[in-house]
Motif scaffolding. Structure first.
Motif, PDB file in Angstrom:
ATOM      1  N   VAL A  68       2.872 -13.571  -7.497  1.00 56.93           N
ATOM      2  CA  VAL A  68       3.213 -12.578  -8.132  1.00 56.93           C
ATOM      3  C   VAL A  68       1.622 -11.608  -8.224  1.00 56.93           C
ATOM      4  O   VAL A  68       1.400 -10.624  -8.640  1.00 56.93           O
ATOM      5  N   SER A  69       0.418 -12.518  -8.640  1.00 57.65           N
ATOM      6  CA  SER A  69      -0.752 -12.248  -8.764  1.00 57.65           C
ATOM      7  C   SER A  69      -1.360 -11.514  -7.657  1.00 57.65           C
ATOM      8  O   SER A  69      -2.627 -11.365  -7.696  1.00 57.65           O
ATOM      9  N   HIS A  70      -0.841 -11.653  -6.378  1.00 58.51           N
ATOM     10  CA  HIS A  70      -1.643 -11.188  -5.377  1.00 58.51           C
ATOM     11  C   HIS A  70      -2.147  -9.788  -5.312  1.00 58.51           C
ATOM     12  O   HIS A  70      -1.449  -8.863  -6.211  1.00 58.51           O
ATOM     13  N   PRO A  71      -3.137  -9.500  -5.007  1.00 62.73           N
ATOM     14  CA  PRO A  71      -3.947  -8.167  -5.317  1.00 62.73           C
ATOM     15  C   PRO A  71      -3.026  -6.987  -4.803  1.00 62.73           C
ATOM     16  O   PRO A  71      -3.547  -5.790  -4.967  1.00 62.73           O
ATOM     17  N   ARG A  72      -2.316  -7.318  -3.755  1.00 63.78           N
ATOM     18  CA  ARG A  72      -1.698  -6.327  -2.997  1.00 63.78           C
ATOM     19  C   ARG A  72      -0.146  -6.270  -3.018  1.00 63.78           C
ATOM     20  O   ARG A  72       0.672  -6.245  -2.227  1.00 63.78           O
ATOM     21  N   ILE A  73       0.260  -7.041  -4.288  1.00 68.48           N
ATOM     22  CA  ILE A  73       1.682  -7.622  -4.687  1.00 68.48           C
ATOM     23  C   ILE A  73       2.707  -6.202  -4.269  1.00 68.48           C
ATOM     24  O   ILE A  73       3.807  -6.190  -4.021  1.00 68.48           O
ATOM     25  N   ALA A  74       2.293  -4.980  -4.926  1.00 69.69           N
ATOM     26  CA  ALA A  74       3.180  -3.859  -4.761  1.00 69.69           C
ATOM     27  C   ALA A  74       3.536  -3.524  -3.518  1.00 69.69           C
ATOM     28  O   ALA A  74       4.828  -3.134  -3.369  1.00 69.69           O
ATOM     29  N   THR A  75       2.733  -3.672  -2.395  1.00 64.01           N
ATOM     30  CA  THR A  75       2.998  -3.243  -1.030  1.00 64.01           C
ATOM     31  C   THR A  75       3.756  -4.521  -0.488  1.00 64.01           C
ATOM     32  O   THR A  75       4.860  -4.200   0.395  1.00 64.01           O
ATOM     33  N   LEU A  76       3.348  -5.553  -0.771  1.00 65.70           N
ATOM     34  CA  LEU A  76       4.094  -6.852  -0.377  1.00 65.70           C
ATOM     35  C   LEU A  76       5.647  -7.089  -0.854  1.00 65.70           C
ATOM     36  O   LEU A  76       6.465  -7.673   0.104  1.00 65.70           O
ATOM     37  N   ARG A  77       5.676  -6.135  -1.800  1.00 64.27           N
ATOM     38  CA  ARG A  77       7.121  -6.337  -2.124  1.00 64.27           C
ATOM     39  C   ARG A  77       8.050  -5.445  -1.306  1.00 64.27           C
ATOM     40  O   ARG A  77       9.471  -5.821  -1.286  1.00 64.27           O
ATOM     41  N   HIS A  78       7.663  -4.468  -0.544  1.00 58.91           N
ATOM     42  CA  HIS A  78       8.513  -3.760   0.713  1.00 58.91           C
ATOM     43  C   HIS A  78       8.910  -4.668   1.591  1.00 58.91           C
ATOM     44  O   HIS A  78       8.174  -5.299   2.315  1.00 58.91           O
ATOM     45  N   LYS A  79      10.192  -4.372   2.058  1.00 60.31           N
ATOM     46  CA  LYS A  79      10.869  -4.898   3.185  1.00 60.31           C
ATOM     47  C   LYS A  79      10.500  -4.060   4.348  1.00 60.31           C
ATOM     48  O   LYS A  79      10.630  -4.269   5.294  1.00 60.31           O
ATOM     49  N   GLU A  80      10.410  -2.598   4.121  1.00 59.24           N
ATOM     50  CA  GLU A  80      10.073  -1.678   4.857  1.00 59.24           C
ATOM     51  C   GLU A  80       9.302  -0.556   4.131  1.00 59.24           C
ATOM     52  O   GLU A  80       9.111  -0.779   3.086  1.00 59.24           O
ATOM     53  N   LEU A  81       8.569   0.219   4.748  1.00 58.17           N
ATOM     54  CA  LEU A  81       7.830   1.203   4.324  1.00 58.17           C
ATOM     55  C   LEU A  81       7.757   2.525   4.855  1.00 58.17           C
ATOM     56  O   LEU A  81       7.502   2.950   6.086  1.00 58.17           O
ATOM     57  N   MET A  82       8.116   3.662   4.019  1.00 55.78           N
ATOM     58  CA  MET A  82       8.098   5.035   4.526  1.00 55.78           C
ATOM     59  C   MET A  82       7.469   5.835   3.494  1.00 55.78           C
ATOM     60  O   MET A  82       7.072   5.557   2.328  1.00 55.78           O
ATOM     61  N   VAL A  83       6.964   6.952   3.867  1.00 52.98           N
ATOM     62  CA  VAL A  83       6.226   7.807   2.960  1.00 52.98           C
ATOM     63  C   VAL A  83       6.986   9.230   3.217  1.00 52.98           C
ATOM     64  O   VAL A  83       7.298   9.471   4.277  1.00 52.98           O
ATOM     65  N   SER A  84       7.224   9.965   2.253  1.00 51.04           N
ATOM     66  CA  SER A  84       7.805  11.399   2.386  1.00 51.04           C
ATOM     67  C   SER A  84       7.365  12.338   1.397  1.00 51.04           C
ATOM     68  O   SER A  84       6.897  12.037   0.245  1.00 51.04           O
ATOM     69  N   ARG A  85       7.354  13.454   1.883  1.00 51.03           N
ATOM     70  CA  ARG A  85       7.176  14.791   1.053  1.00 51.03           C
ATOM     71  C   ARG A  85       8.221  15.745   1.162  1.00 51.03           C
ATOM     72  O   ARG A  85       8.910  16.064   2.363  1.00 51.03           O
ATOM     73  N   ASP A  86       8.958  16.086  -0.142  1.00 51.94           N
ATOM     74  CA  ASP A  86       9.842  17.093  -0.165  1.00 51.94           C
ATOM     75  C   ASP A  86       9.161  18.485  -0.503  1.00 51.94           C
ATOM     76  O   ASP A  86       8.444  18.695  -1.586  1.00 51.94           O
ATOM     77  N   PHE A  87       9.593  19.553   0.356  1.00 50.28           N
ATOM     78  CA  PHE A  87       9.015  20.811   0.427  1.00 50.28           C
ATOM     79  C   PHE A  87      10.054  21.952  -0.385  1.00 50.28           C
ATOM     80  O   PHE A  87       9.555  22.948  -0.795  1.00 50.28           O
ATOM     81  N   GLY A  88      11.187  21.389  -0.690  1.00 46.69           N
ATOM     82  CA  GLY A  88      12.032  22.252  -1.326  1.00 46.69           C
ATOM     83  C   GLY A  88      12.598  23.412  -0.328  1.00 46.69           C
ATOM     84  O   GLY A  88      12.728  23.133   0.918  1.00 46.69           O
TER      85      GLY A  88
END
Length: 221
Positions: A160-180
């Protein structure tokens, strides 16, 4: 097959079509309005993808039908039109239009535990992991939202103390922008916006192609 006409935007009727579909999601309604879908949704999306193909490659237009075999929701049609450019159907650049407007981004959707394992191993490694964190920080600064299924604490084998734990939690990774639904959505500017969005996402897709891959190694050709 006739080439798509030059992209000139998504007409307001495309958004109205999906707003009505949300209230009347049935085969009868769809068949009665299929001409609207073809003219105001499908054809503009194909034209958009055609305008981006030279730089990003050939796209897959997702079919409008939902897979209703699993899950409680048996509504037969998707309430958005999506498309993906990339490796297979799980890694690359994404765009969609719906009643809520335009969304664009990219990343990878895990198709197997092995894919997730390769992703986490690369995040764990100092060099590749720090590179990815830099890419994600840049995308956050450009108003991209990080998406993808993840575990709540820490995946097996990682602290849990891994410095990149937030990213390691992901099983998959996407980024998105909503423009409305800005006024420019019905103009050619929408193509420029999607192009610029995909260019911003390119460092992420490049990293994922290198460290994760779209298929299991044994299946690659």
């Amino acid at each position: 097959m006739t080439a798509p006409a030059a992209f000139s935007g998504f007409p307001p009727a495309a958004l109205s079509f999906y707003a009505e579909l949300e209230d009347h999601n049935s085969r009868d309604w769809w068949l009665a309005h299929k001409d609207v879908y073809e003219r105001d949704v499908r054809e503009p999306m194909l034209a958009l993808l055609d305008g981006l193909e030279e730089e990003f490659g050939e796209a897959k237009l997702f079919r409008p039908n939902r897979d209703v075999r699993f899950g409680a929701d048996k509504s037969p049609y998707k309430t958005h039109q999506g498309a993906l450019v990339g490796a297979g159907t799980i890694l690359g650049y994404y765009v969609q239009v719906s009643a809520d407007g335009l969304r664009a981004g990219g990343g990878f959707r895990a198709a197997s535990p092995a894919q997730t394992a390769r992703f986490r191993a690369a995040v764990d490694a100092p060099s590749s992991g720090l590179e990815l964190e830099g890419v994600l920080a840049t995308l956050r600064s450009k108003d991209f939202e990080l998406l993808g299924e993840q575990v709540k604490t820490a995946p097996r084998g990682y602290a849990v103390s891994h410095p990149r734990i937030a990213t390691l939690r992901h099983k998959e990774l996407m980024v998105s922008r909503d423009f409305g639904t800005p006024a420019w959505l019905s103009t050619r500017r929408a193509l420029t916006v999607v192009r610029d969005t995909w260019r911003a996402v390119r460092p992420l897709t490049t990293w994922l192609e290198q460290h994760v891959g779209a298929e299991e190694p044994a299946a690659r050709r």
